[in-house]
Design an enzyme around this catalytic site. Structure first.
Site, mmCIF file in Angstrom:
data_model
loop_
_atom_site.group_PDB
_atom_site.id
_atom_site.type_symbol
_atom_site.label_atom_id
_atom_site.label_comp_id
_atom_site.label_asym_id
_atom_site.label_seq_id
_atom_site.Cartn_x
_atom_site.Cartn_y
_atom_site.Cartn_z
ATOM 1 C CE1 TYR A 210 23.026 11.335 22.884
ATOM 2 C CE2 TYR A 210 21.170 9.978 23.563
ATOM 3 C CZ TYR A 210 22.039 11.033 23.799
ATOM 4 O OH TYR A 210 21.925 11.752 24.959
ATOM 5 C CE LYS A 214 24.792 10.344 26.161
ATOM 6 N NZ LYS A 214 25.629 11.220 27.006
#
Length: 341
Positions: A210, A214
């Protein structure tokens, strides 16, 4: 990016930097902020931060809200809650499956039917416990939703936004892509191919993937803004910070979930506070923030790696690999055309 921001980039990666961000007090919106006649599109809007952002936009008089969701039924349920609170507002529920390139293209085509668009907030994201491959693309699911598909939707919407600025609009349409300050602290292999390393299952961790998704999105947004005139579309990345009560960590095992709950109790912002970051990024920030990382109601540094020679070379390769992936829709040409006045 100014040298002053670069000088603060290292601080943002520290624990003190994290705590400083988390306990920064929200800045109020300018007096008289009014979104009457404006149209906003928000992805991932039936729960959590997206849903709360919808509510806060509607409180400011937003005339037409398009809730972009995965499930029509869940979207309708969320929309009905908002309709009961804001009966005079026009609230539409449109489906988009962020795992599917075809669905994203169809959604963008539907957006092109709107006569006006003022705000787009790309908020949809996920964090998967187990490494999962999307059959239609061959990419890992977290990367597919958080990076590939978000980037594709952003690119497809650019010419639509440019052409949908209303005559009476005080500012150009705003495209804000939701990031994360986890990008400040994550590592990634900078040598060799970039994207293919995240399709592999070796070393997979839900928070790691994750965070990396990002980080890549942060690099991409900064580069994308170089090709787009701020008078046509304002682009930025909005970071709501660590938020409690969103259900984002619902897949975590029981013990890990309890640890997260304790940390959230101590340090996390409430959903209502986090959503105000979205309003700041889409309503308050102007051309000065074009291509910037908006966090804590201000323009903040990008991750430290972004400023050095290694980061610049990494960014170029990421851009080339991303264009290669998305050129089935003519991504490079769409972006080049945005430069034409």
């Amino acid at each position: 990016m100014s040298s002053e921001l670069e000088n603060h980039a290292g601080f943002e990666a520290t624990l003190i930097g994290f705590l400083y961000r988390q306990f920064t007090k929200p800045k109020p919106l300018p007096e008289g902020t009014d979104l009457t006649n404006q149209v906003a599109i928000i992805t991932g809007s039936n729960t959590g931060l997206g849903f709360e952002a919808c509510r806060q936009f509607l409180k400011l008089g937003l005339s037409h809200l398009i809730m972009a969701v995965r499930s029509q039924a869940r979207g309708d349920e969320a929309a009905n809650q908002l309709r009961s609170e804001f009966p005079t507002s026009n609230i539409s529920v449109w489906t988009v499956e962020m795992e599917s390139y075809d669905s994203i293209r169809a959604f963008a085509d539907r957006c092109a039917t709107l006569p006006r668009i003022d705000i787009v907030l790309l908020n949809a994201a996920l964090m998967k416990m187990a490494h999962t491959t999307v059959p239609t693309t061959g990419h890992e699911l977290t990367m597919q939703v958080n990076y590939y598909s978000t980037v594709l939707l952003a690119i497809l919407l650019l010419p639509i936004l440019k052409s949908r600025k209303a005559i009476d609009a005080q500012r150009p349409p705003v495209l804000s892509i939701v990031g994360s300050d986890l990008a400040y602290r994550v590592d990634i292999e900078t040598k060799g191919p970039i994207l293919q390393q995240l399709d592999k299952s070796e070393g997979y961790g839900q928070i790691l993937w994750y965070s990396r998704s990002k980080l890549l999105l942060t690099f991409f947004v900064a580069k994308l803004a170089e090709f787009v005139d701020a008078d046509d579309v304002l682009i930025n990345m909005s970071n709501p910070g660590t938020i409690k009560g969103t259900g984002f960590f619902r897949e975590f095992p029981t013990l890990a979930g309890k640890v997260v709950a304790v940390l959230h109790f101590l340090f996390a912002r409430r959903v209502e506070v986090g959503a105000t970051m979205y309003l700041d990024a889409t309503i308050v920030q102007d051309k000065e923030g074009h291509g910037s990382f908006i966090s804590d109601w201000a323009i903040k540094p990008y991750p430290l790696i972004w400023y050095g020679a290694e980061g610049k070379e990494f960014n170029e390769r990421l851009w080339e690999e991303t264009m290669q992936e998305l050129n089935f829709v003519g991504a490079s040409k769409i972006i080049e055309d945005m430069k034409a006045r």
